[in-house]
Design a protein around this motif. Structure first.
Motif, PDB file in Angstrom:
ATOM      1  N   GLU A 151      27.562 -59.078  73.122  1.00 33.72           N
ATOM      2  CA  GLU A 151      27.668 -58.989  71.664  1.00 33.72           C
ATOM      3  C   GLU A 151      27.708 -57.544  71.191  1.00 33.72           C
ATOM      4  O   GLU A 151      28.372 -57.221  70.197  1.00 33.72           O
ATOM      5  CB  GLU A 151      26.481 -59.717  71.023  1.00 33.72           C
ATOM      6  CG  GLU A 151      26.567 -59.824  69.512  1.00 33.72           C
ATOM      7  CD  GLU A 151      25.395 -60.570  68.903  1.00 33.72           C
ATOM      8  OE1 GLU A 151      25.360 -60.708  67.672  1.00 33.72           O
ATOM      9  OE2 GLU A 151      24.511 -61.016  69.670  1.00 33.72           O
ATOM     10  N   ALA A 152      27.007 -56.676  71.898  1.00 36.47           N
ATOM     11  CA  ALA A 152      26.932 -55.278  71.469  1.00 36.47           C
ATOM     12  C   ALA A 152      28.109 -54.442  71.942  1.00 36.47           C
ATOM     13  O   ALA A 152      28.344 -53.352  71.406  1.00 36.47           O
ATOM     14  CB  ALA A 152      25.622 -54.655  71.990  1.00 36.47           C
ATOM     15  N   PHE A 153      28.871 -54.941  72.908  1.00 31.03           N
ATOM     16  CA  PHE A 153      29.837 -54.068  73.574  1.00 31.03           C
ATOM     17  C   PHE A 153      31.031 -53.649  72.719  1.00 31.03           C
ATOM     18  O   PHE A 153      31.628 -52.600  72.988  1.00 31.03           O
ATOM     19  CB  PHE A 153      30.323 -54.686  74.889  1.00 31.03           C
ATOM     20  CG  PHE A 153      30.430 -53.666  75.982  1.00 31.03           C
ATOM     21  CD1 PHE A 153      29.303 -53.196  76.620  1.00 31.03           C
ATOM     22  CD2 PHE A 153      31.662 -53.122  76.331  1.00 31.03           C
ATOM     23  CE1 PHE A 153      29.379 -52.213  77.592  1.00 31.03           C
ATOM     24  CE2 PHE A 153      31.764 -52.144  77.311  1.00 31.03           C
ATOM     25  CZ  PHE A 153      30.621 -51.689  77.945  1.00 31.03           C
ATOM     26  N   PRO A 154      31.443 -54.405  71.698  1.00 31.28           N
ATOM     27  CA  PRO A 154      32.524 -53.889  70.851  1.00 31.28           C
ATOM     28  C   PRO A 154      32.244 -52.503  70.292  1.00 31.28           C
ATOM     29  O   PRO A 154      33.163 -51.696  70.115  1.00 31.28           O
ATOM     30  CB  PRO A 154      32.626 -54.943  69.745  1.00 31.28           C
ATOM     31  CG  PRO A 154      32.221 -56.212  70.416  1.00 31.28           C
ATOM     32  CD  PRO A 154      31.127 -55.814  71.364  1.00 31.28           C
ATOM     33  N   GLN A 155      30.966 -52.196  70.009  1.00 33.78           N
ATOM     34  CA  GLN A 155      30.619 -50.868  69.522  1.00 33.78           C
ATOM     35  C   GLN A 155      30.901 -49.813  70.592  1.00 33.78           C
ATOM     36  O   GLN A 155      31.370 -48.711  70.288  1.00 33.78           O
ATOM     37  CB  GLN A 155      29.134 -50.838  69.134  1.00 33.78           C
ATOM     38  CG  GLN A 155      28.718 -49.652  68.304  1.00 33.78           C
ATOM     39  CD  GLN A 155      28.789 -49.962  66.817  1.00 33.78           C
ATOM     40  OE1 GLN A 155      29.174 -51.063  66.447  1.00 33.78           O
ATOM     41  NE2 GLN A 155      28.444 -49.001  65.983  1.00 33.78           N
ATOM     42  N   VAL A 156      30.615 -50.156  71.835  1.00 34.17           N
ATOM     43  CA  VAL A 156      30.886 -49.228  72.940  1.00 34.17           C
ATOM     44  C   VAL A 156      32.387 -49.004  73.073  1.00 34.17           C
ATOM     45  O   VAL A 156      32.861 -47.874  73.260  1.00 34.17           O
ATOM     46  CB  VAL A 156      30.294 -49.779  74.256  1.00 34.17           C
ATOM     47  CG1 VAL A 156      30.642 -48.871  75.428  1.00 34.17           C
ATOM     48  CG2 VAL A 156      28.779 -49.927  74.133  1.00 34.17           C
ATOM     49  N   LEU A 157      33.152 -50.077  72.969  1.00 35.53           N
ATOM     50  CA  LEU A 157      34.608 -49.954  73.059  1.00 35.53           C
ATOM     51  C   LEU A 157      35.155 -49.115  71.904  1.00 35.53           C
ATOM     52  O   LEU A 157      36.116 -48.349  72.086  1.00 35.53           O
ATOM     53  CB  LEU A 157      35.246 -51.345  73.056  1.00 35.53           C
ATOM     54  CG  LEU A 157      35.030 -52.169  74.331  1.00 35.53           C
ATOM     55  CD1 LEU A 157      35.503 -53.604  74.125  1.00 35.53           C
ATOM     56  CD2 LEU A 157      35.761 -51.546  75.513  1.00 35.53           C
ATOM     57  N   SER A 158      34.560 -49.250  70.723  1.00 37.38           N
ATOM     58  CA  SER A 158      35.011 -48.443  69.586  1.00 37.38           C
ATOM     59  C   SER A 158      34.790 -46.951  69.857  1.00 37.38           C
ATOM     60  O   SER A 158      35.643 -46.115  69.523  1.00 37.38           O
ATOM     61  CB  SER A 158      34.256 -48.850  68.318  1.00 37.38           C
ATOM     62  OG  SER A 158      34.573 -50.175  67.962  1.00 37.38           O
ATOM     63  N   LEU A 159      33.646 -46.622  70.457  1.00 35.62           N
ATOM     64  CA  LEU A 159      33.394 -45.221  70.810  1.00 35.62           C
ATOM     65  C   LEU A 159      34.432 -44.719  71.803  1.00 35.62           C
ATOM     66  O   LEU A 159      34.972 -43.613  71.658  1.00 35.62           O
ATOM     67  CB  LEU A 159      31.987 -45.073  71.382  1.00 35.62           C
ATOM     68  CG  LEU A 159      31.636 -43.678  71.922  1.00 35.62           C
ATOM     69  CD1 LEU A 159      31.723 -42.623  70.831  1.00 35.62           C
ATOM     70  CD2 LEU A 159      30.253 -43.670  72.567  1.00 35.62           C
ATOM     71  N   LEU A 160      34.733 -45.535  72.802  1.00 34.27           N
ATOM     72  CA  LEU A 160      35.742 -45.135  73.786  1.00 34.27           C
ATOM     73  C   LEU A 160      37.103 -44.936  73.121  1.00 34.27           C
ATOM     74  O   LEU A 160      37.842 -43.994  73.449  1.00 34.27           O
ATOM     75  CB  LEU A 160      35.843 -46.205  74.873  1.00 34.27           C
ATOM     76  CG  LEU A 160      34.708 -46.239  75.899  1.00 34.27           C
ATOM     77  CD1 LEU A 160      34.694 -47.565  76.639  1.00 34.27           C
ATOM     78  CD2 LEU A 160      34.865 -45.082  76.894  1.00 34.27           C
ATOM     79  N   GLN A 161      37.425 -45.806  72.164  1.00 30.19           N
ATOM     80  CA  GLN A 161      38.724 -45.703  71.507  1.00 30.19           C
ATOM     81  C   GLN A 161      38.795 -44.474  70.610  1.00 30.19           C
ATOM     82  O   GLN A 161      39.799 -43.755  70.593  1.00 30.19           O
ATOM     83  CB  GLN A 161      38.973 -46.977  70.690  1.00 30.19           C
ATOM     84  CG  GLN A 161      40.424 -47.233  70.335  1.00 30.19           C
ATOM     85  CD  GLN A 161      40.761 -46.800  68.920  1.00 30.19           C
ATOM     86  OE1 GLN A 161      39.868 -46.494  68.131  1.00 30.19           O
ATOM     87  NE2 GLN A 161      42.035 -46.758  68.600  1.00 30.19           N
ATOM     88  N   LEU A 162      37.720 -44.203  69.881  1.00 27.02           N
ATOM     89  CA  LEU A 162      37.705 -43.047  68.988  1.00 27.02           C
ATOM     90  C   LEU A 162      37.685 -41.730  69.761  1.00 27.02           C
ATOM     91  O   LEU A 162      38.201 -40.717  69.289  1.00 27.02           O
ATOM     92  CB  LEU A 162      36.491 -43.125  68.062  1.00 27.02           C
ATOM     93  CG  LEU A 162      36.532 -44.237  67.004  1.00 27.02           C
ATOM     94  CD1 LEU A 162      35.184 -44.359  66.305  1.00 27.02           C
ATOM     95  CD2 LEU A 162      37.636 -43.967  65.995  1.00 27.02           C
ATOM     96  N   SER A 163      37.091 -41.764  70.960  1.00 21.69           N
ATOM     97  CA  SER A 163      36.992 -40.533  71.751  1.00 21.69           C
ATOM     98  C   SER A 163      38.330 -40.126  72.348  1.00 21.69           C
ATOM     99  O   SER A 163      38.558 -38.948  72.646  1.00 21.69           O
ATOM    100  CB  SER A 163      35.964 -40.712  72.870  1.00 21.69           C
ATOM    101  OG  SER A 163      34.685 -40.974  72.329  1.00 21.69           O
ATOM    102  N   ALA A 164      39.227 -41.089  72.541  1.00 22.53           N
ATOM    103  CA  ALA A 164      40.578 -40.812  73.058  1.00 22.53           C
ATOM    104  C   ALA A 164      40.536 -40.002  74.355  1.00 22.53           C
ATOM    105  O   ALA A 164      41.338 -39.084  74.561  1.00 22.53           O
ATOM    106  CB  ALA A 164      41.412 -40.094  72.007  1.00 22.53           C
TER     107      ALA A 164
END
Length: 429
Positions: free
Chosen positions: A137-150
């Motif tokens: 449930e929490a992992f979308p936030q982690v994926l968002s960080l990875l996406q924003l970090s590029a």
């Protein structure tokens, strides 16, 4: 509505490969799954034995894979919609048939696999299932960080964010149910670190990211998929006229004024804001009501839901009033061309659907539409149509025939239709 229609089509982040290249990468990720699904389709046509162990061994021999690779590929094929399970029977999915020619079908299949990443790689056996669920449930936030970090993100930074997000989710649940049971303590650093490793390995297994020495990086496919998910949230948040917060019935009434394309956008926004199971149940409840227009629109919304609605739609096919709609939905879901889907209906079912659609037109449309609807009947003549309409027993038959008689410009035909309405009303032959 004006704002939504004028909203420019969002562009993926700069550097995102074009769809054709993303589809090529997705085909590479799912290459073994496609080979196994195609082999299974040929074996099904040959009516070979259905023993799973035997089939796995034969597939491994035929495709030069290990049994473990065959099992993993079969799971991926199922999760990506390349094969569909109907009871104990597996059938080729429509995506498999479109795989070589339709890039959008390939990308939708890969996104379905991406959404199911937690099923691809088994979680550690010695970690509580509740802790696993919290990490998912929490992992979308982690994926968002990875996406924003590029770019590469250190694993310790991901672990800090994951721990923070799990704690936030627990706090939110306590606020919603303050009198409920006290949550278990947060997983220790070692357990959470192992669950982070599990999640990263699962996403790497579906081609969403790559793992380096102490860091993780989204692949172009993963970066695009996370962007798509974020864009869906934005679309849901910008749903016009508050449809996203309305009941299914009110949402469908609002969509009745829209053309099919904008209506589908609205359905997606409404569905994105609620659990799939409850959304499907609410749409089917509306379909069981008296408004034939909403019945048709409910099944249009269910087409947007797709595979998660299959079981409920299949059950709805046992209900007389929903059966024609459900059968058409299932035919299209199983790959039939929409123009050919009506062939699955019996003459009686097609007649019932004709009356139901006529009821929707009579309630919400114009007289000219009702007259044109007469021409769409499968019966070759009006007398034959009237005979079958009277026999089918639709509860709105009288009202439909009266409305049709009032709308039709031919006096002789209108008289015949009125006579048929009177006979149905009085129970005559």
């Amino acid at each position: 509505m004006t704002t939504r229609r004028n909203r420019p089509v969002p562009r993926p982040p700069e550097g995102t490969p074009p769809p054709a290249e993303l589809a090529r990468q997705a085909r590479a990720v799912l290459a073994d799954a496609v080979r196994i699904a195609r082999w299974a389709a040929v074996e099904r046509d040959r009516d070979r034995d259905r023993d799973a162990t035997s089939a796995t061994q034969r597939a491994a021999t035929a495709l030069d894979l290990t049994p473990a690779q065959v099992r993993a590929g079969w799971d991926r094929a199922r999760l990506a919609g390349l094969v569909e399970l109907h009871g104990d029977t597996a059938r080729p999915g429509w995506r498999l048939r479109a795989w070589d020619r339709d890039d959008s079908a390939v990308l939708r299949g890969w996104v379905a696999l991406f959404d199911a990443w937690s099923l691809v790689h088994p979680a550690p056996d010695d970690v509580a299932p509740a802790a696993v669920a919290e990490v998912v449930e929490a992992f979308p936030q982690v994926l968002s960080l990875l996406q924003l970090s590029a770019g590469p993100v250190p694993v310790p930074a991901l672990l800090d964010l994951l721990q923070q997000r799990v704690a936030e989710l627990r706090e939110e649940r306590c606020e919603v149910a303050p009198d409920g049971p006290r949550p278990q303590p947060l997983p220790g650093p070692d357990s959470l670190s192992r669950l982070l490793d599990w999640a990263l390995e699962g996403l790497a297994a579906v081609g969403a990211l790559t793992l380096g020495e102490g860091h993780a990086t989204l692949t172009p496919l993963g970066n695009w998929a996370v962007w798509v998910k974020l864009e869906q949230i934005c679309v849901a948040a910008q749903s016009p006229a508050g449809h996203i917060e309305q009941s299914a019935e009110d949402m469908l009434r609002g969509c009745a004024r829209l053309t099919p394309g904008p209506a589908r956008v609205e359905y997606r926004a409404w569905l994105a804001a609620r659990p799939v199971r409850s959304a499907v149940a609410e749409l089917l409840a509306v379909a069981r009501g008296e408004d034939a227009l909403l019945r048709g629109l409910a099944f249009e919304a269910l087409r947007v839901v797709g595979a998660p609605a299959e079981a409920e739609v299949r059950a709805a096919a046992e209900e007389v009033s929903l059966r024609p709609y459900a059968l058409l939905w299932l035919a299209e879901y199983e790959g039939a061309d929409p123009d050919d889907a009506p062939d699955v209906l019996t003459r009686e079912e097609a007649t019932w659907l004709w009356v139901d659609t006529a009821a929707a037109v009579a309630d919400h449309g114009e007289s000219a539409l009702l007259v044109r609807h007469l021409e769409s009947a499968v019966q070759g003549t009006v007398p034959a149509l009237l005979d079958e309409v009277r026999a089918v027993g639709h509860p709105r038959t009288v009202q439909v025939l009266v409305a049709l008689a009032a709308a039709h410009p031919d006096p002789a035909l209108a008289k015949a239709v009125r006579r048929a309405a009177f006979q149905v009303h009085t129970g005559g032959a």
